[in-house]
Motif scaffolding. Structure first.
Motif, PDB file in Angstrom:
ATOM      1  N   PRO A 192      49.806  39.863  32.042  1.00  0.00           N
ATOM      2  CA  PRO A 192      49.689  40.391  33.296  1.00  0.00           C
ATOM      3  C   PRO A 192      48.317  40.024  33.885  1.00  0.00           C
ATOM      4  N   LYS A 193      47.939  39.679  35.091  1.00  0.00           N
ATOM      5  CA  LYS A 193      46.718  39.794  35.541  1.00  0.00           C
ATOM      6  C   LYS A 193      46.255  40.786  36.642  1.00  0.00           C
ATOM      7  N   GLY A 194      45.212  41.177  36.440  1.00  0.00           N
ATOM      8  CA  GLY A 194      44.802  42.257  37.517  1.00  0.00           C
ATOM      9  C   GLY A 194      44.127  41.674  38.945  1.00  0.00           C
ATOM     10  N   LYS A 397      39.412  35.934  44.258  1.00  0.00           N
ATOM     11  CA  LYS A 397      38.519  34.760  43.780  1.00  0.00           C
ATOM     12  C   LYS A 397      38.611  34.830  42.270  1.00  0.00           C
ATOM     13  N   GLY A 398      39.095  35.709  41.646  1.00  0.00           N
ATOM     14  CA  GLY A 398      39.175  35.556  40.145  1.00  0.00           C
ATOM     15  C   GLY A 398      40.008  37.013  39.564  1.00  0.00           C
ATOM     16  N   TYR A 399      40.557  36.943  38.616  1.00  0.00           N
ATOM     17  CA  TYR A 399      41.194  38.271  38.183  1.00  0.00           C
ATOM     18  C   TYR A 399      40.296  39.084  37.304  1.00  0.00           C
ATOM     19  N   PHE A 400      40.896  40.323  37.190  1.00  0.00           N
ATOM     20  CA  PHE A 400      40.056  41.543  36.569  1.00  0.00           C
ATOM     21  C   PHE A 400      39.557  41.080  35.286  1.00  0.00           C
ATOM     22  N   ALA A 403      40.483  37.320  33.311  1.00  0.00           N
ATOM     23  CA  ALA A 403      41.697  36.673  33.076  1.00  0.00           C
ATOM     24  C   ALA A 403      41.898  35.296  33.651  1.00  0.00           C
ATOM     25  N   GLY A 404      42.448  34.291  32.985  1.00  0.00           N
ATOM     26  CA  GLY A 404      42.900  33.014  33.644  1.00  0.00           C
ATOM     27  C   GLY A 404      41.729  32.182  33.847  1.00  0.00           C
TER      28      GLY A 404
END
Ligand code: AMP
Length: 541
Positions: A192-194, A397-400, A403-404
C-alpha cells in the motif's frame, strides 16, 4: 508587487472553530458503537477536541506525528480528527476491512505513536499489538463503563482520557502546507502507498467540492455520510459540514438498508453519500418493505460505477436526485461530478439517466487529460480511450516516504490508473482500471460499460466482466452474474438484453452465475480475486 491581503491560513481547526461560533448548537447525531443514539453539537465537539489535542500534546505527540484511527463514523472519531490535527499531528485513517497483516504493515509504515480505536476492534488489536512496536498508547473510543479489560499498551478509555484535560488550550500552530491526514491506498499489487493530505489541500478540496453544481451542501441540510472517515477522507464531509453548519448524522457500524433508512427518517436527513454496494442494499430494503423517504432528496454515489438502471430506480421509484461522482484517495478524493451542464438541463428519462451514469465533469481545481501509451493527449470526442491524468490543488504529488518514486508526468499530472473517454462537453466516462482493461483483437472492451448494461437486465443483482485468454483474439470478455434468487435470468436472456445495448464484438462469450461477487476492503468488485477464481475456466468452443 505583492498583494496586500491577509495570508489567512487554511487550517483544519478553522472549520470547527467556525462551526462552534456560527452553528454552535447545530446537532451531530450518531448511532453509537455501544448502541444508543448519541446527540451532541459542533460547540461541544470543538470543546472536547481541544481537550483531546491538549492530551495528545501532554502524551508527547509532536507536530507531524501520526495518530491512527481505526473507527466507524461517530462523533468521537470526528473529535479525534480535530484533536489530532489541532495538536499538530496527522490523522492516519486505517481501514478496518483490511486483513490484519495489512493493518500491521501500514501502522508500522506510518510509525503511528497513538492508536485510537472503536470497541469493535479491541479483539483484533489484541491479536496484532505485539507486532506494532511504534504504538505507545491505545485510546479506546468509549467510556469507562464500556471499557473492556485489556492488556493493550497504555490502554485508556477516550472519555476518561479527555476528562483529564481542562481544555484551556490553543491549537498548535502549523503551516497550512503541513501534513494533516494520511490514508493508504488499497494497493491490489505491491505494498500500500500513503497519500498525505495537507491542511490546505483538505480545506481547498472542501471549498472546491461544495459548489452549487458539486455537493451543494447548505446549513439547512442534514447530511449522512455513509462514506467512511477511514476511506478517502469521507469525501471531506467531516470538514464541509462544519464549514457550512449542516447537521451531521453518523451511522456508526450499521450500514445495512434498514438501519440507514431508519436514520434517514428519524433524523430528517436530506443528503447522503456512499458507494454502490451500500445503495444496492438500501434499494433492496426499500423495495421489500414498500418504504419511502420523507426528507431525503439527494443521494451521491462514487467509488465504483453506478449503472443508469439503478439511478433510474432511485429517481423514479423513490423521488431522489442521484448524482454520480468519481475520484480516488490520491485526489482527496473527488475528481468529477455528474451535474448537468446547461446544454443538458432539460434532459429527462433514459437520456438523463444515461448522462448521469457518466462520471461527470471536473470542477474548478481539477485539471484532466487523457493520453495514449505514448503520453500524448487524446481527443475529447467521447470515443478515444486513454489513460486519465489529473492535476490540482488536492491531488497528490508523491506518496509518503517516497514510495513509488516520481509519480507526475512532465506537466505535473498524476496518472490515476483509470482508462477513460472524455466527450466534447467534458464528461468523463471511466471504462476500466488500466489493469482490468480487456484487449480483444487489439481493441479495448470496457468492462464497466458491459457491467452497467448487464445490471439493467431483470433478475441480475450484480455483474462483473473479466478478460479470459483466447487463442485468436488474445482476450474475450466473460460475464459473471449474481442472479436474483427469486427470479434468476437465463444465460440467453442476459445476452439478449445486452445485444442491442453494446457493440457486437463486446458481447461476452459466456455468462457464469455465482452466489456472490468478491469485493475489496473499499467496496469495489475484486477483479483480481475473480481472475484467480476463473483462472482454469475455458470459454465455450
Ligand atoms: P479509491 O482510491 O479506493 O477510492 O479508488 C479509486 C478508484 O475507484 C478510481 O481510480 C476508479 O477506478 C474507481 N472509481 C471511483 N469512483 C468511480 C466511479 N464513479 N465510477 C467508476 N469508477 C470509480
Amino acid at each position: 508587487m505583492r498583494g496586500l491581503m491577509q495570508d489567512w491560513p487554511l487550517l483544519i481547526h478553522k472549520a470547527i472553530d467556525y462551526a462552534a461560533l456560527q452553528f454552535g448548537s447545530r446537532e451531530v447525531v450518531t448511532r453509537s458503537v455501544e448502541g444508543p443514539i448519541v446527540r451532541t453539537t459542533y460547540g461541544a465537539i470543538r470543546g472536547r477536541a481541544l481537550k483531546g489535542a491538549q492530551r495528545l500534546v501532554r502524551d508527547g505527540v509532536k507536530p507531524g506525528d501520526r495518530v491512527a484511527t481505526l473507527a466507524w463514523n461517530t462523533w468521537r472519531h470526528l473529535e479525534a480528527w480535530y484533536a489530532i490535527t489541532g495538536a499538530g499531528g496527522v490523522y492516519h485513517t486505517v481501514n478496518p476491512r483490511l486483513f490484519p497483516d495489512q493493518i500491521v504493515w501500514i501502522v508500522n509504515h506510518a510509525e503511528d505513536r497513538v492508536l485510537m480505536a472503536d470497541l469493535t476492534f479491541v479483539p483484533l488489536l489484541e491479536k496484532i499489538a505485539d507486532r506494532l512496536p511504534t504504538v505507545e498508547r491505545y485510546v479506546i473510543l468509549t467510556d469507562a463503563a464500556h471499557m473492556p479489560a485489556t492488556g493493550l499498551r497504555g490502554a485508556v478509555d477516550y472519555e476518561s482520557w479527555i476528562a483529564s484535560a481542562d481544555g484551556d488550550f490553543r491549537w498548535v500552530e502549523v503551516d497550512e502546507r503541513d501534513a494533516a491526514g494520511l490514508c493508504y491506498t488499497s494497493g491490489t499489487t505491491g505494498d500500500p502507498k500513503g497519500v498525505l493530505y495537507s491542511h490546505r489541500s483538505n480545506l481547498l478540496h472542501s471549498l472546491g467540492c461544495n459548489t452549487p453544481d458539486g455537493l451543494a451542501i447548505a446549513a439547512r441540510d442534514a447530511v449522512l455520510p455513509v462514506v467512511p472517515l477511514f476511506h478517502a477522507n469521507s469525501w471531506s464531509l467531516a470538514f464541509t459540514c462544519p464549514m457550512v453548519g449542516a447537521k451531521l448524522v453518523l451511522p456508526g457500524s450499521k450500514l445495512d438498508g434498514a438501519s440507514l433508512h431508519e436514520l434517514f427518517e428519524t433524523e430528517e436527513v436530506t443528503f447522503t453519500a456512499g458507494v454502490p454496494t451500500v445503495w444496492i442494499g438500501l434499494l433492496a430494503h426499500m423495495r421489500s418493505r414498500g418504504a419511502r423517504f420523507s426528507t431525503l432528496k439527494r443521494l451521491f454515489v462514487g467509488g465504483s460505477a453506478f449503472p443508469a438502471s439503478l439511478i433510474a430506480a432511485f429517481e423514479t421509484e423513490f423521488g431522489l436526485s442521484v448524482s454520480h461522482a468519481w475520484g480516488m484517495t490520491e485526489m482527496s478524493p473527488i475528481g468529477t461530478f455528474g451535474a448537468m451542464k446547461p446544454a443538458f438541463a432539460s434532459l429527462s428519462g433514459e437520456a438523463l439517466w444515461a448522462r448521469k451514469a457518466l462520471q461527470g465533469y471536473a470542477p474548478f481545481g481539477v485539471d484532466i487529460k487523457i493520453v495514449g501509451d505514448d503520453g500524448k493527449p487524446m481527443p475529447w470526442d467521447g470515443a478515444a480511450f486513454g489513460r486519465l491524468l489529473v492535476a490540482g490543488f488536492a491531488v497528490t504529488k508523491g506518496y509518503f516516504k517516497g514510495a513509488g518514486g516520481d509519480v507526475l508526468d512532465a506537466d505535473g499530472f498524476f496518472d490515476t490508473g483509470d482508462v477513460a473517454t472524455i466527450d466534447p462537453d467534458g464528461y468523463v466516462r471511466i471504462t476500466d482500471r488500466s489493469k482490468d482493461v480487456i484487449k480483444s483483437g487489439g481493441e479495448w472492451i470496457s468492462s464497466i460499460d458491459v457491467e452497467n448494461a448487464a445490471v439493467g437486465c431483470p433478475g441480475v443483482v450484480e455483474a462483473a466482466v473479466i478478460g479470459v485468454a483466447h487463442p485468436k483474439w488474445t482476450e474475450r470478455p466473460l460475464l459473471i452474474v449474481v442472479p436474483d434468487k427469486a427470479k434468476p435470468p437465463t444465460r440467453e436472456a442476459v445476452l439478449d438484453h445486452l445485444r442491442p445495448r453494446i457493440a457486437k464484438w463486446w458481447l461476452p462469450d459466456d455468462v457464469q452465475f455465482v452466489d456472490e461477487i468478491p469485493h475489496t476492503a473499499t467496496g469495489k468488485i475484486s477483479k483480481l480475486t475473480l481472475r484467480e477464481r476463473f483462472k482454469d475456466y475455458r470459454l465455450p468452443g
